[in-house]
Design a protein around this motif. Structure first.
Motif, short mmCIF file in Angstrom:
data_model
loop_
_atom_site.label_atom_id
_atom_site.label_comp_id
_atom_site.label_asym_id
_atom_site.label_seq_id
_atom_site.Cartn_x
_atom_site.Cartn_y
_atom_site.Cartn_z
N ARG A 199 -14.91 3.43 12.90
CA ARG A 199 -15.80 4.08 11.92
C ARG A 199 -16.80 3.08 11.35
O ARG A 199 -17.99 3.38 11.22
CB ARG A 199 -14.96 4.69 10.78
N LEU A 200 -16.34 1.86 11.06
CA LEU A 200 -17.25 0.85 10.51
C LEU A 200 -18.33 0.49 11.53
O LEU A 200 -19.48 0.23 11.17
CB LEU A 200 -16.46 -0.41 10.10
N HIS A 201 -17.96 0.49 12.81
CA HIS A 201 -18.95 0.22 13.86
C HIS A 201 -19.99 1.34 13.89
O HIS A 201 -21.19 1.09 13.93
CB HIS A 201 -18.24 0.09 15.21
N ARG A 202 -19.50 2.58 13.84
CA ARG A 202 -20.38 3.74 13.97
C ARG A 202 -21.25 3.94 12.71
O ARG A 202 -22.46 4.07 12.80
CB ARG A 202 -19.49 4.99 14.18
N GLN A 241 0.84 -1.19 0.00
CA GLN A 241 0.00 0.00 0.00
C GLN A 241 0.88 1.25 0.00
O GLN A 241 2.03 1.19 0.45
CB GLN A 241 -0.89 0.01 1.26
N PRO A 242 0.34 2.39 -0.47
CA PRO A 242 1.20 3.58 -0.52
C PRO A 242 1.65 4.05 0.88
O PRO A 242 2.79 4.43 1.06
CB PRO A 242 0.31 4.65 -1.18
N GLY A 243 0.76 4.06 1.83
CA GLY A 243 1.13 4.61 3.15
C GLY A 243 0.36 3.97 4.29
O GLY A 243 -0.44 3.05 4.09
N LYS A 244 0.63 4.50 5.50
CA LYS A 244 0.09 3.94 6.73
C LYS A 244 -1.45 3.93 6.76
O LYS A 244 -2.06 2.95 7.19
CB LYS A 244 0.58 4.84 7.86
N ASP A 245 -2.07 5.03 6.28
CA ASP A 245 -3.53 5.12 6.35
C ASP A 245 -4.18 4.01 5.53
O ASP A 245 -5.13 3.37 5.96
CB ASP A 245 -4.03 6.48 5.83
N GLU A 246 -3.60 3.81 4.33
CA GLU A 246 -4.18 2.79 3.44
C GLU A 246 -4.03 1.40 4.04
O GLU A 246 -4.93 0.58 3.96
CB GLU A 246 -3.50 2.83 2.07
N LEU A 247 -2.87 1.10 4.66
CA LEU A 247 -2.72 -0.26 5.17
C LEU A 247 -3.65 -0.51 6.35
O LEU A 247 -4.15 -1.62 6.55
CB LEU A 247 -1.26 -0.64 5.44
N ALA A 291 -7.32 -12.00 -5.83
CA ALA A 291 -8.50 -11.14 -6.00
C ALA A 291 -9.51 -11.79 -6.95
O ALA A 291 -10.71 -11.63 -6.81
CB ALA A 291 -8.07 -9.78 -6.53
N ILE A 292 -9.00 -12.60 -7.89
CA ILE A 292 -9.90 -13.27 -8.85
C ILE A 292 -10.45 -14.57 -8.25
O ILE A 292 -11.65 -14.83 -8.31
CB ILE A 292 -9.14 -13.57 -10.16
N LEU A 293 -9.54 -15.37 -7.65
CA LEU A 293 -9.94 -16.73 -7.25
C LEU A 293 -10.59 -16.79 -5.87
O LEU A 293 -11.52 -17.55 -5.66
CB LEU A 293 -8.70 -17.65 -7.27
N THR A 294 -10.06 -16.00 -4.90
CA THR A 294 -10.60 -16.04 -3.54
C THR A 294 -10.73 -14.61 -2.98
O THR A 294 -10.04 -14.24 -2.02
CB THR A 294 -9.70 -16.89 -2.59
N PRO A 295 -11.60 -13.82 -3.60
CA PRO A 295 -11.68 -12.39 -3.24
C PRO A 295 -12.08 -12.16 -1.77
O PRO A 295 -11.73 -11.13 -1.21
CB PRO A 295 -12.75 -11.84 -4.19
N ASP A 296 -12.77 -13.14 -1.15
CA ASP A 296 -13.20 -12.93 0.24
C ASP A 296 -12.01 -12.90 1.21
O ASP A 296 -12.15 -12.49 2.35
CB ASP A 296 -14.22 -14.01 0.67
N ARG A 297 -10.83 -13.29 0.75
CA ARG A 297 -9.64 -13.22 1.63
C ARG A 297 -9.09 -11.81 1.74
O ARG A 297 -8.24 -11.53 2.57
CB ARG A 297 -8.53 -14.15 1.09
N LEU A 298 -9.54 -10.93 0.86
CA LEU A 298 -8.99 -9.57 0.84
C LEU A 298 -10.00 -8.56 1.38
O LEU A 298 -9.84 -7.39 1.39
CB LEU A 298 -8.58 -9.18 -0.59
N ARG A 336 -10.64 -3.75 6.78
CA ARG A 336 -11.61 -4.40 5.89
C ARG A 336 -11.56 -5.93 6.04
O ARG A 336 -12.60 -6.59 6.12
CB ARG A 336 -11.32 -4.00 4.44
N ILE A 337 -10.34 -6.47 6.14
CA ILE A 337 -10.22 -7.93 6.31
C ILE A 337 -10.84 -8.35 7.65
O ILE A 337 -11.56 -9.35 7.73
CB ILE A 337 -8.74 -8.38 6.19
N ILE A 338 -10.57 -7.58 8.70
CA ILE A 338 -11.15 -7.91 10.02
C ILE A 338 -12.68 -7.82 9.94
O ILE A 338 -13.40 -8.71 10.41
CB ILE A 338 -10.61 -6.97 11.12
#
Ligand code: GLP
Length: 263
Positions: free
Chosen positions: A49-52, A6-12, A256-263, A18-20
């Motif tokens: 944020r996702l909770h709220r 990822q480009p930076g800390k915020d993105e990672l 991303a193609i074969l097992t997208p739910d892992r991402l 999202r995975i959690i």
């Protein structure tokens, strides 16, 4: 092994959140292993944020933190109890009785306390998803270089490097803790899935050593090479010393193609 660059800390932080979140939606009773450290802050912010905003429900989630400084009470501003309360638990709906963090105030009978912590993980059914950061010396949790790769939760003496890294968080008159209680490498490796987050140039060498170097107790994160399901989420600075970027990118595209739910 999956590597998400990822480009930076915020993105990672957002990718990890999202995975959690997807894991919690799939399994509302998720047993989540948690880490502290500045690299995890964006992830906790995004989960709050996702909770709220999106009603992500943590009411059945159980958590186990990796570690805590010995000698710090839960209310000490530098304790990991305080970090977790301030940055995550006070913003979501995890019931207090589902939260487990090693107690930094115990004195004596450490082995007994640590085996009780291990037992509580076992009784909960084990950890489904463990979040990790990484120290400058390649440690995970507080498993300093030369830690046994089969180690369990125990008292650990911190390395000079780690004590120096932590000094900035304490006032001049405060003594930086020299010991911690930490899950062992063996404990961590039993989690079903592991996400390791790393950001910034100071993590570039330990990340390259952990992923592409030999498995060695000198870089305890390298033990993750023995785990069947590890995802490294790193920014471009932390990933700068890796050699096989092209391959990691292709693996990610296929995932991303074969097992997208892992991402
Ligand atoms: C401490 C924690 C580790 C964490 C590390 C990195 O040593 N015990 O679990 O990975 O800090 O912290 P930061 O993300 O601030 O670099």
């Amino acid at each position: 092994m999956l590597l998400v660059l990822q480009p930076g800390k915020d993105e990672l932080g957002r990718v990890a959140a999202r995975i959690i979140a997807n894991s919690v939606r799939r399994n509302p009773g998720l047993r989540l292993g948690l880490a502290t450290g500045s690299t995890t802050l964006g992830m906790y912010r995004e989960l709050a944020r996702l909770h709220r905003d999106e009603a992500l429900d943590f009411s059945r989630v159980t958590t186990f933190n990796l570690d805590e400084y010995l000698g710090l009470s839960a209310s000490h501003p530098q304790s990991f109890h305080h970090f977790m309360q301030h940055n995550f638990f006070s913003h979501v709906n995890i019931p207090a009785q589902n939260i487990h963090i090693p107690d930094g105030t115990i004195s004596g009978e450490y082995e007994r306390y640590c085996s009780t912590y291990e037992q509580s993980i076992r009784e909960a059914g084990g950890i489904d998803l463990q979040i990790l950061g990484i120290g400058r010396n390649g440690h995970i949790g507080f498993n300093e270089p030369t830690s046994s790769l089969g180690s369990r939760t125990r008292l650990k003496v911190l390395s000079k490097e780690t004590i120096d890294d932590n000094r900035k968080f304490f006032t001049a008159s405060e003594k930086v803790p020299e010991c911690a209680i930490t899950m062992g490498i063996g404990t961590i490796l039993e989690a079903k899935r592991i996400l390791l987050l790393a950001s910034g140039p100071s993590k570039a060498i330990p990340i390259a050593q952990s992923i592409e170097g030999p498995v060695t107790a000198s870089v305890t994160a390298s033990a993750l090479q023995h785990h069947p399901d590890v995802t490294f989420i790193v920014d471009q600075h932390a990933g700068a010393q890796l050699k096989h970027h092209d391959y990691y990118r292709r693996v990610l595209e296929m995932t991303a193609i074969l097992t997208p739910d892992r991402l």
